[in-house]
Design an enzyme around this catalytic site. Structure first.
Site, short mmCIF file in Angstrom:
data_model
loop_
_atom_site.label_atom_id
_atom_site.label_comp_id
_atom_site.label_asym_id
_atom_site.label_seq_id
_atom_site.Cartn_x
_atom_site.Cartn_y
_atom_site.Cartn_z
N ASP A 64 -33.56 10.42 -34.94
CA ASP A 64 -34.95 10.60 -34.56
C ASP A 64 -35.41 11.90 -35.21
OD1 ASP A 64 -37.41 11.04 -33.46
OD2 ASP A 64 -36.77 10.88 -31.36
N SER A 144 -49.70 9.08 -49.53
CA SER A 144 -50.69 8.03 -49.37
C SER A 144 -51.92 8.38 -50.21
CB SER A 144 -51.11 7.91 -47.89
OG SER A 144 -52.27 7.09 -47.76
N TYR A 161 -54.61 10.94 -39.25
CA TYR A 161 -53.63 10.47 -40.24
C TYR A 161 -53.91 10.99 -41.65
CZ TYR A 161 -50.72 7.34 -43.04
OH TYR A 161 -49.81 6.84 -43.94
N LYS A 165 -51.66 13.54 -44.27
CA LYS A 165 -51.31 13.21 -45.66
C LYS A 165 -51.86 14.26 -46.63
CE LYS A 165 -48.70 9.76 -44.87
NZ LYS A 165 -47.26 9.85 -45.18
#
Length: 247
Positions: A64, A144, A161, A165
Site C-alpha cells: 500500500d 496524464s 485530479y 498531475k
C-alpha cells in the site's frame, strides 16, 4: 527485440495489478525483463505472471504505497532480493470524479497522498539506490494529458485530479534537473496519455462512453519506445491521444 538493452534487468512497476500497469508489466516481461509488480491486490499480479510468453518473469509484492513504512520496506526488500533496480515505472494513482465544491477533505488528501506524495517517495527511494549502483537506469512516470492542460468538457468532474498531475509534471522536471546536477546516468520520461479504456474510468459511468480512448497496450508501447532509445538519448515527455474518427 534481440538487442533490447534491458533484457534480464529489473523493472519495478507500481499499480501493476490492472489496466496500464498490468499491460506494462506483461510487455516488459515479454521483452525479457525481470518485473517486480507492486499493488494492494497482489493476487492479480500473480495471475499476470502466467500470461508471460517471453523470456522475462513477473514477481508480485503487496504494498500500500500510501503507507510510508510499507513503501520503504518494500523498496528495501526489492534491493535485497534483486540487488538492482534498473527501471522504475511510477504508475499507481487514483481518480475520484467530483466537483471540488462537493469533494470532502478526506478525498482531496487521498488523491494527493497517492498521486503525488507516494510517487515522490518512490522516486526518492529509487534515486538513492540508482545513484549508489552507478549503472544506466531509467525512470518512467505515467502522468496524464491533464498534467499539461485541462480540456473543456460538458461536466467537469475533475476535482483536484488535474492538480495532482500538474504537480507530477513539475516533479518530473525537478527530478530531471536533480539527476543532471548529481551527474547520474538516469533518464526520466513522463508519459501523458489521454483517456485510456480501463476500469479507472468507471467513476465517470456513461459520461465518457462515446469518447475516443487509447488501449492500455498503446501506453505500454510508449514505455517500450522510451526505454529503447540509444544511450545518451532521453525522451522527456510523450503525450498520446486517441485520434477521433479512426478505428
Amino acid at each position: 527485440m534481440e538487442s533490447f538493452y534491458w533484457r534480464n534487468k529489473v523493472a519495478v512497476i507500481t499499480g501493476a495489478s490492472v489496466g496500464i500497469g498490468a499491460s506494462i508489466a506483461l510487455t516488459l516481461a515479454n521483452a525479457g525483463m525481470v518485473v517486480v509488480g507492486l499493488a494492494r491486490r497482489v493476487e492479480l499480479i500473480e495471475a499476470l505472471s502466467a500470461q508471460v510468453t517471453g523470456e522475462g518473469k513477473i514477481f508480485a509484492r503487496q504494498c500500500d504505497l500510501s503507507d510510508d513504512e510499507q513503501l520503504i520496506s518494500t523498496f528495501n526488500w526489492i534491493r535485497e532480493r534483486f540487488f538492482c533496480i534498473h527501471v522504475l515505472i511510477c504508475n499507481a494513482g487514483i481518480l475520484k470524479a467530483n466537483f471540488l465544491s462537493e469533494s470532502p477533505t478526506k478525498d482531496i488528501k487521498e488523491l494527493f497522498d497517492l498521486n503525488v506524495v507516494a510517487t515522490a517517495s518512490c522516486l526518492r527511494e529509487t534515486l538513492k539506490h540508482m545513484a549508489a549502483i552507478k549503472v544506466r537506469c531509467h525512470i518512467i512516470v505515467i502522468n496524464s494529458v491533464l498534467g499539461h492542460r485541462i480540456p473543456d468538457v460538458p461536466v467537469p468532474l475533475f476535482s483536484v485530479y488535474p492538480a495532482t498531475k500538474h504537480a507530477i509534471t513539475a516533479l518530473c522536471q525537478t527530478v530531471r534537473q536533480e539527476i543532471h546536477f548529481l551527474k547520474l546516468n538516469i533518464k526520466l520520461t513522463s508519459i501523458c496519455p489521454g483517456m485510456v479504456d480501463t476500469d479507472f474510468l468507471n467513476v465517470y459511468s456513461q459520461a465518457v462512453d462515446a469518447l475516443p480512448k487509447l488501449q492500455p497496450e498503446d501506453v505500454a508501447k510508449a514505455v517500450l519506445y522510451a526505454l529503447d532509445t540509444p544511450d545518451g538519448v532521453q525522451v522527456e515527455d510523450i503525450i498520446l491521444q486517441k485520434m477521433r474518427n479512426v478505428e
